[in-house]
Design an enzyme around this catalytic site. Structure first.
Site, PDB file in Angstrom:
ATOM      1  N   GLU A  16       0.821  -1.209   0.000  1.00  0.00           N
ATOM      2  CA  GLU A  16       0.000   0.000   0.000  1.00  0.00           C
ATOM      3  C   GLU A  16       0.859   1.265   0.000  1.00  0.00           C
ATOM      4  OE1 GLU A  16      -3.034   0.446  -0.665  1.00  0.00           O
ATOM      5  OE2 GLU A  16      -3.673  -1.644  -0.654  1.00  0.00           O
ATOM      6  N   CYS A  43     -26.376   2.011 -11.443  1.00  0.00           N
ATOM      7  CA  CYS A  43     -25.486   3.162 -11.586  1.00  0.00           C
ATOM      8  C   CYS A  43     -26.214   4.384 -12.130  1.00  0.00           C
ATOM      9  CB  CYS A  43     -24.323   2.800 -12.512  1.00  0.00           C
ATOM     10  SG  CYS A  43     -23.149   4.130 -12.700  1.00  0.00           S
ATOM     11  N   CYS A  86     -19.863  -3.831 -16.974  1.00  0.00           N
ATOM     12  CA  CYS A  86     -19.809  -3.559 -15.534  1.00  0.00           C
ATOM     13  C   CYS A  86     -20.837  -4.415 -14.777  1.00  0.00           C
ATOM     14  CB  CYS A  86     -20.070  -2.077 -15.285  1.00  0.00           C
ATOM     15  SG  CYS A  86     -20.102  -1.687 -13.543  1.00  0.00           S
ATOM     16  N   GLY A 108      10.498   7.127  -6.547  1.00  0.00           N
ATOM     17  CA  GLY A 108      10.035   8.478  -6.236  1.00  0.00           C
ATOM     18  C   GLY A 108       9.373   8.603  -4.863  1.00  0.00           C
ATOM     19  N   ASP A 114      -9.874   5.211  -2.219  1.00  0.00           N
ATOM     20  CA  ASP A 114      -8.835   5.810  -3.061  1.00  0.00           C
ATOM     21  C   ASP A 114      -9.503   6.483  -4.264  1.00  0.00           C
ATOM     22  OD1 ASP A 114      -9.653   3.726  -4.659  1.00  0.00           O
ATOM     23  OD2 ASP A 114      -7.623   3.060  -5.187  1.00  0.00           O
ATOM     24  N   TYR A 162      -6.464   6.535   4.164  1.00  0.00           N
ATOM     25  CA  TYR A 162      -6.658   5.530   3.116  1.00  0.00           C
ATOM     26  C   TYR A 162      -5.809   4.284   3.405  1.00  0.00           C
ATOM     27  CZ  TYR A 162      -5.837   2.627  -0.781  1.00  0.00           C
ATOM     28  OH  TYR A 162      -5.678   1.492  -1.522  1.00  0.00           O
ATOM     29  N   CYS A 183     -19.189   0.468 -19.576  1.00  0.00           N
ATOM     30  CA  CYS A 183     -20.370   0.215 -18.740  1.00  0.00           C
ATOM     31  C   CYS A 183     -21.061  -1.107 -19.081  1.00  0.00           C
ATOM     32  CB  CYS A 183     -21.349   1.369 -18.866  1.00  0.00           C
ATOM     33  SG  CYS A 183     -20.656   2.920 -18.256  1.00  0.00           S
TER      34      CYS A 183
END
Ligand code: DGT
Length: 351
Positions: free
Chosen positions: A33, A202, A196, A77, A134, A116, A193
Site C-alpha cells: 500500500e 449506476c 460492468c 520516487g 482511493d 486511506y 459500462c
C-alpha cells in the site's frame, strides 16, 4: 444479486493476480500500500518483489540502514514514503513487539500512514470492515450515487454508502474489488459500462454520460525550474552530498547546485550556489550533460558542468563524500542524476 454480491462475484472471476494479494502477511500488505501511493501497479511490482526478497520480515527493514532502504526504493520516487515506512517499522518493533497493530487508530498514528492506507491495511490484512477510499473507489462511488461535485458532503455520502454496503466477511476483497473495477472498467475516460457488474445500479450510466462523474478538478499549471549542478572532480573522484531529510528527495545523494534565478546564466547560478553551499570558487569546464525530469508538482531541466577546484575543499553542512563512477551503485541518487550518469557512461566519462 445485491451490490456486494455482484461486485464480489465479478472480483472472484476477474481480479488481477498481484504478488501482494492473497498472501496472509500484514507486512507485505502494508508495504504494497505504501509503494502504491502515487505509483502505478506495474511500476511498483518489480520493486515490491526485490524488496521482500532482501527484507523478508519487518525486522529486516527496521534493522537496515536508511541508505540500504533508499537504494532499493531508488527510481520509485516520493522517497519520504520509504523513510517513513522504515521509521514506522522501527516503532512497531520497539513499541509493539514486532506485531503490526490491528487497530485502525493506532495504526494511523505510524509515520506515513494516512486514512486511506490505514483502511486498506486494516481491511485487507485484518478483515476490518472499513472502506478504503482511493481515487478509483471515489470515482466508482460518485458514478453509482450520481454525485458530480466531490465536496465534503459528497465525500461523506460516499463513506456512509460504502460503510453500509461493505461485505463484513470479506471487507478487504470488497475494497479491492471496487479498486479493480475502477482501474479496469469504470475508468475516468470511456468507461466500459456494458461489462460492468453493477451497471443496473449506476446513476451515471443511466444519465448517458458517465464520464462527467465526478467533475474534474482543474489542474494547476506546475512550475518549471532550471537547475545547475557541479560535478566537482579531484583526480578520478567527484564530490557528492546527501540531501537533508526534510527536503524533497531527502536522504538521496546529489551534486551541489541549485535553481537558476531570474537574470542569471546557468553557469552564474552554479558559481553562486557552489559559493553559498560549499564555499568554493571552482573553475567551470564543459557541460557534462543536461536532462529533464518531471516531478509531481514541478519539472526541472538539470544542467551539470564538470568543475575543478585546485587547492580548495568543499565545506558543506550536509554529509558528503568523494566517489569514483564505479561507486555510484552504492548510493541512492535521484532519477535525474541517473539519466545524467547514463549520458556520462556513453561518453566514457570524458571531461
Ligand atoms: P530549495 O532551495 O528550498 O528549493 O531546496 P531544494 O534543495 O529542493 O532546491 P534546489 O535549489 O537545490 O533545486 C534543485 C532541484 O533539482 C531539487 O528539486 C532537486 C533536483 N535535483 C535533482 N538532482 C539534483 C542534483 O544532483 N543536484 C541538485 N542541486 N539538485 C538536484
Amino acid at each position: 444479486m445485491s451490490f456486494k454480491e455482484s461486485i464480489l462475484s465479478w472480483y472472484d472471476e476477474n481480479k488481477r493476480s498481484l504478488p501482494f494479494r492473497d498472501i496472509k502477511n500484514p507486512y507485505f500488505t502494508w508495504l504494497s500500500e505504501i509503494m502504491l501511493q502515487q505509483t502505478q501497479v506495474n511500476t511498483m511490482i518489480p520493486y515490491f518483489n526485490r524488496w521482500i526478497n532482501i527484507f523478508p520480515t519487518l525486522n529486516d527493514v527496521a534493522n537496515a540502514t536508511e541508505q540500504e532502504v533508499l537504494k532499493l526504493w531508488e527510481g520509485l520516487g516520493y522517497y519520504s514514503r520509504c523513510r517513513n515506512f522504515q521509521k514506522a517499522t522501527q516503532i512497531v518493533m520497539k513499541n509493539y513487539d514486532g506485531v503490526i497493530p490491528n487497530n485502525y487508530n493506532e495504526f494511523l498514528r505510524l509515520p506515513g500512514v494516512g486514512p486511506y492506507t490505514a483502511a486498506a491495511v486494516m481491511s485487507i490484512a485484518f478483515n476490518k470492515s472499513i472502506p478504503a477510499i482511493d481515487g478509483n473507489i471515489r470515482r466508482v462511488s460518485s458514478r453509482i450515487l450520481g454525485r458530480k461535485k466531490m465536496g465534503a458532503q459528497a465525500q461523506k455520502r460516499i463513506r456512509n454508502y460504502l460503510e453500509r454496503e461493505i461485505e463484513h466477511h470479506r471487507p478487504g476483497d470488497f475494497n479491492q474489488a471496487l479498486m479493480d473495477l475502477g482501474s479496469s472498467i469504470c475508468t475516468p475516460q470511456k468507461p466500459m459500462c456494458k461489462q460492468c457488474p453493477i451497471n443496473t445500479m449506476c446513476f451515471a450510466m443511466d444519465s448517458g454520460n458517465p464520464e462527467l462523474y465526478p467533475e474534474k478538478r482543474k489542474k494547476k499549471k506546475s512550475p518549471h525550474y532550471n537547475v545547475a549542478a557541479g560535478l566537482i572532480w579531484d583526480n578520478d573522484k567527484f564530490f557528492i552530498q546527501k540531501r537533508s531529510a526534510k527536503s524533497l528527495l531527502g536522504g538521496l545523494w546529489e551534486f551541489p547546485g541549485g535553481k537558476v534565478e531570474k537574470g542569471e546564466t546557468v553557469e552564474g547560478a552554479l558559481k553562486r550556489e557552489l559559493k553559498e553551499e560549499c564555499n568554493i570558487e571552482p573553475t567551470i569546464h564543459g557541460k557534462a550533460g543536461a536532462v529533464k525530469h518531471v516531478f509531481s508538482h514541478f519539472s526541472i531541466d538539470l544542467t551539470v558542468f564538470h568543475c575543478s577546484i585546485d587547492e580548495q575543499t568543499p565545506k558543506t553542512e550536509l554529509p558528503n563524500t568523494w566517489i569514483t563512477p564505479n561507486e555510484i551503485k552504492q548510493y541512492p541518487f535521484p532519477a535525474a542524476n541517473h539519466k545524467l550518469f547514463k549520458i556520462l557512461d556513453q561518453n566514457d566519462w570524458n571531461i
